[in-house]
Design a protein around this motif. Structure first.
Motif, PDB file in Angstrom:
ATOM      1  N   VAL A  56       0.876  -1.165   0.000  1.00  0.00           N
ATOM      2  CA  VAL A  56       0.000   0.000   0.000  1.00  0.00           C
ATOM      3  C   VAL A  56       0.912   1.213   0.000  1.00  0.00           C
ATOM      4  O   VAL A  56       1.798   1.335   0.839  1.00  0.00           O
ATOM      5  CB  VAL A  56      -0.915   0.035   1.250  1.00  0.00           C
ATOM      6  CG1 VAL A  56      -1.708   1.323   1.302  1.00  0.00           C
ATOM      7  CG2 VAL A  56      -1.826  -1.176   1.268  1.00  0.00           C
ATOM      8  N   LEU A  57       0.723   2.094  -0.949  1.00  0.00           N
ATOM      9  CA  LEU A  57       1.529   3.298  -1.054  1.00  0.00           C
ATOM     10  C   LEU A  57       0.628   4.489  -0.771  1.00  0.00           C
ATOM     11  O   LEU A  57      -0.378   4.682  -1.444  1.00  0.00           O
ATOM     12  CB  LEU A  57       2.137   3.404  -2.451  1.00  0.00           C
ATOM     13  CG  LEU A  57       2.984   4.626  -2.749  1.00  0.00           C
ATOM     14  CD1 LEU A  57       4.220   4.644  -1.861  1.00  0.00           C
ATOM     15  CD2 LEU A  57       3.394   4.625  -4.206  1.00  0.00           C
ATOM     16  N   VAL A  58       0.973   5.265   0.243  1.00  0.00           N
ATOM     17  CA  VAL A  58       0.195   6.440   0.618  1.00  0.00           C
ATOM     18  C   VAL A  58       1.049   7.664   0.339  1.00  0.00           C
ATOM     19  O   VAL A  58       2.175   7.750   0.825  1.00  0.00           O
ATOM     20  CB  VAL A  58      -0.194   6.405   2.117  1.00  0.00           C
ATOM     21  CG1 VAL A  58      -0.954   7.656   2.504  1.00  0.00           C
ATOM     22  CG2 VAL A  58      -0.990   5.158   2.431  1.00  0.00           C
ATOM     23  N   MET A  59       0.537   8.562  -0.459  1.00  0.00           N
ATOM     24  CA  MET A  59       1.273   9.790  -0.763  1.00  0.00           C
ATOM     25  C   MET A  59       0.432  10.974  -0.320  1.00  0.00           C
ATOM     26  O   MET A  59      -0.742  11.074  -0.656  1.00  0.00           O
ATOM     27  CB  MET A  59       1.567   9.883  -2.258  1.00  0.00           C
ATOM     28  CG  MET A  59       2.416   8.740  -2.751  1.00  0.00           C
ATOM     29  SD  MET A  59       2.749   8.866  -4.492  1.00  0.00           S
ATOM     30  CE  MET A  59       4.173   9.909  -4.437  1.00  0.00           C
ATOM     31  N   GLY A  60       1.046  11.864   0.432  1.00  0.00           N
ATOM     32  CA  GLY A  60       0.366  13.080   0.876  1.00  0.00           C
ATOM     33  C   GLY A  60       1.261  14.272   0.643  1.00  0.00           C
ATOM     34  O   GLY A  60       2.374  14.316   1.148  1.00  0.00           O
ATOM     35  N   ALA A  61       0.797  15.219  -0.132  1.00  0.00           N
ATOM     36  CA  ALA A  61       1.566  16.427  -0.385  1.00  0.00           C
ATOM     37  C   ALA A  61       1.430  17.358   0.813  1.00  0.00           C
ATOM     38  O   ALA A  61       0.324  17.686   1.240  1.00  0.00           O
ATOM     39  CB  ALA A  61       1.077  17.112  -1.646  1.00  0.00           C
TER      40      ALA A  61
END
Length: 99
Positions: A56-61
């Motif tokens: 699971v890849l979570v990206m948050g700017a």
């Protein structure tokens, strides 16, 4: 970006780090060879190390300026902006003897 959203993203990353999961943060860039990097970490190498695994890849700017949604706890009825109700979380920890 709102300080609340930034804090929530960093708290999520901190929780993942505490679970001994791979966490990277930094600016996304591409070097002269076309390899993607996140804060100096080679993303291509990281993905190659996890080849064949379900992840699971979570990206948050961190510069995302959308407002944080205020939610109402289904247990105590208080409003909160965190991942979970901080009041109920504190009580769960206290009642389970971890405080």
């Amino acid at each position: 970006m709102s300080a609340i959203r930034r804090a929530a993203i960093l708290k999520l990353a901190s929780a993942a780090y505490e679970m001994k999961l791979d966490v990277m943060n930094g600016m996304v860039s591409q070097d002269s060879n076309g390899c993607w990097q996140i804060g100096g970490h080679n993303l291509t190498d990281w993905l190659a190390a996890h080849e064949g695994q379900e992840i699971v890849l979570v990206m948050g700017a961190l510069d995302d300026d959308r407002p944080v949604e205020v939610r109402t706890c289904r247990t105590c009825g208080r409003d909160y902006t965190d991942i979970e109700c901080p009041y109920c979380r504190a009580n769960r920890i206290r009642l389970r003897g971890r405080a």
